[in-house]
Structures are given as C-alpha cells and as structure tokens.
Design an enzyme around this catalytic site. Sequence first.
Site, PDB file in Angstrom:
ATOM      1  N   CYS A 144       0.813  -1.225   0.000  1.00  0.00           N
ATOM      2  CA  CYS A 144       0.000   0.000   0.000  1.00  0.00           C
ATOM      3  C   CYS A 144       0.837   1.262   0.000  1.00  0.00           C
ATOM      4  O   CYS A 144       0.493   2.244  -0.668  1.00  0.00           O
ATOM      5  CB  CYS A 144      -0.957  -0.005   1.193  1.00  0.00           C
ATOM      6  N   ASP A 159      -7.813   4.583  -3.529  1.00  0.00           N
ATOM      7  CA  ASP A 159      -6.956   3.513  -3.021  1.00  0.00           C
ATOM      8  C   ASP A 159      -6.724   2.490  -4.122  1.00  0.00           C
ATOM      9  O   ASP A 159      -7.673   1.906  -4.646  1.00  0.00           O
ATOM     10  CB  ASP A 159      -7.643   2.850  -1.816  1.00  0.00           C
ATOM     11  N   HIS A 176      -1.804   1.009   6.980  1.00  0.00           N
ATOM     12  CA  HIS A 176      -2.364   1.085   5.629  1.00  0.00           C
ATOM     13  C   HIS A 176      -2.326   2.528   5.154  1.00  0.00           C
ATOM     14  O   HIS A 176      -2.827   3.431   5.833  1.00  0.00           O
ATOM     15  CB  HIS A 176      -3.801   0.567   5.569  1.00  0.00           C
TER      16      HIS A 176
END
Length: 254
Positions: A71, A125, A110
């Site tokens: 991420c 995202d 994250h």
Amino acid sequence: MIKMSDFLKDCFQKIGWEKDHVSFGDLPLFLKAMAYRFPFENRAVLAKENYKITKEELWRRLLKDQHGGLCYDLNGFLYFVLREAGFHVKLIRGTVYAGDQEGWALEGTHAAVWLSAENGDYLVDIGFGINLALQPIPLSGETVQSPVGSFRIKKEETEKGSYVLLMDKGEGWQIGYAFTLEESDLGDLDNMKDIIHSHEKSPFNKSLLASKLTPSGRMVMSERHFTIYENGGNIQKSDIGPSGFEEKLNTHFL
C-alpha cells in the site's frame, strides 16, 4: 491545464493512458488502468530491500524496474501522480480490520489517499490488495460498485479512526479499514514500511504473495499456488514450484 511533466508522461505510457491529462471524470478509468498495471506484491519485504519512499524512488521501482508493491508503494505513487496531475490530495493512514477472529491489524499500517474535489471529498486507493473500488469513494457515504463488490464510507468513531471503509463482497457489509483524515508524510510511509518489513505480526513478511485485478477478473498467487478467477465464475488453479513464483509474476502480473 498544467503542462504534463516527464513523471506523468512515464506513468501514462506505462499504464496505456492516451490522454495528456486526467480530469475528475476520468478517475474511474484512470484508477482501473493503474490497478490493472501494478500488482500488489511483497518481494521487496522478503528480500529485505532497504529504500526510502520518495517520488524518485517510486518512479524508479514502478515505472522503470519491474516492481509492484504494497500500500505504501502503490498509494504513495498514486499520491504523487494525482498531485502532479493537478488534484488536491493528501496521504492518510488507516488500520486494517482483519476480521472478527483477529480484530485490528498493526495500527496505522495502511496508506491511502484523500482527494478533495469541487463536489466533495473522496477516498482513493489502489493498494488494498484486490479489494478495490476502482473509483473515488465519497466521504459523504454514497455506495459505489466495482466488480469486486460494493464500497462505502461511514463516519464512525473507532479506536483506530473516525471513518471506516465498508465493503460488501456478497456476504454483507464488513469493515475493510478505519482511518483518520490527519495528513501523513513520506516519513510516515517509511515508518509503515519498516513495521511491515520487521514486525512479527506483519502478514507480509512471512511468504511471497501477489494479487492483481484484471479486466476479466483477478489473479492471486502464493509461493505454492497460482489462481485465476474470472468474473463469470470460472477458476483456474495451478501448483507452482520454488522457481515458479518469479516466472509467473513476470509473465502474468508485471
């Protein structure tokens, strides 16, 4: 309209984006192009690669070398791309919910991107494995759909943040992660990366994995199995040997 930089040119070329700009209305197609190009994969963690998260380093890893990432790589790169394309964005941090059995994963590990547009604020995202909405998700709570399922954001105070990303992949609404709108910086991403690399509870430093959405479904790979899921329900699963991971990654994911 801002003049297109070499950084954007390289990105657009890599993902096959034929326009010389990205508008807000383009974002669903643009986020799909990004997700279909860059796999979620953890080779750098297992190889203990030591690098700093900077615009130049992410440019090198994702655009010039054959890398995907986790991420902090993928959404860190997305942040720089969207900022360069003229969007008002900031990096934010969240905490993944690993399910009722395991509870919250490692806190604040994250990375995601907050985007502010004329018609509201959004979460974007491309670094949550295959759990991708493939479009901006409104902070105002409207539901958006992708081939993966339904996504929406709920303002809810939790021990890990004041917003939660909810997902329904066919089994009812579940928490994906909680997050705050407090702005993070590149140092936070480096800290996140260090935790993922070294913490005993990190889910990404035990064995190789890769996943990627495709126009027809998704691909998932572990050290032992390579599986292709097609949207129509067809599943192709094959065993792979010790050398098979790198070979399949280069052939199918990169």
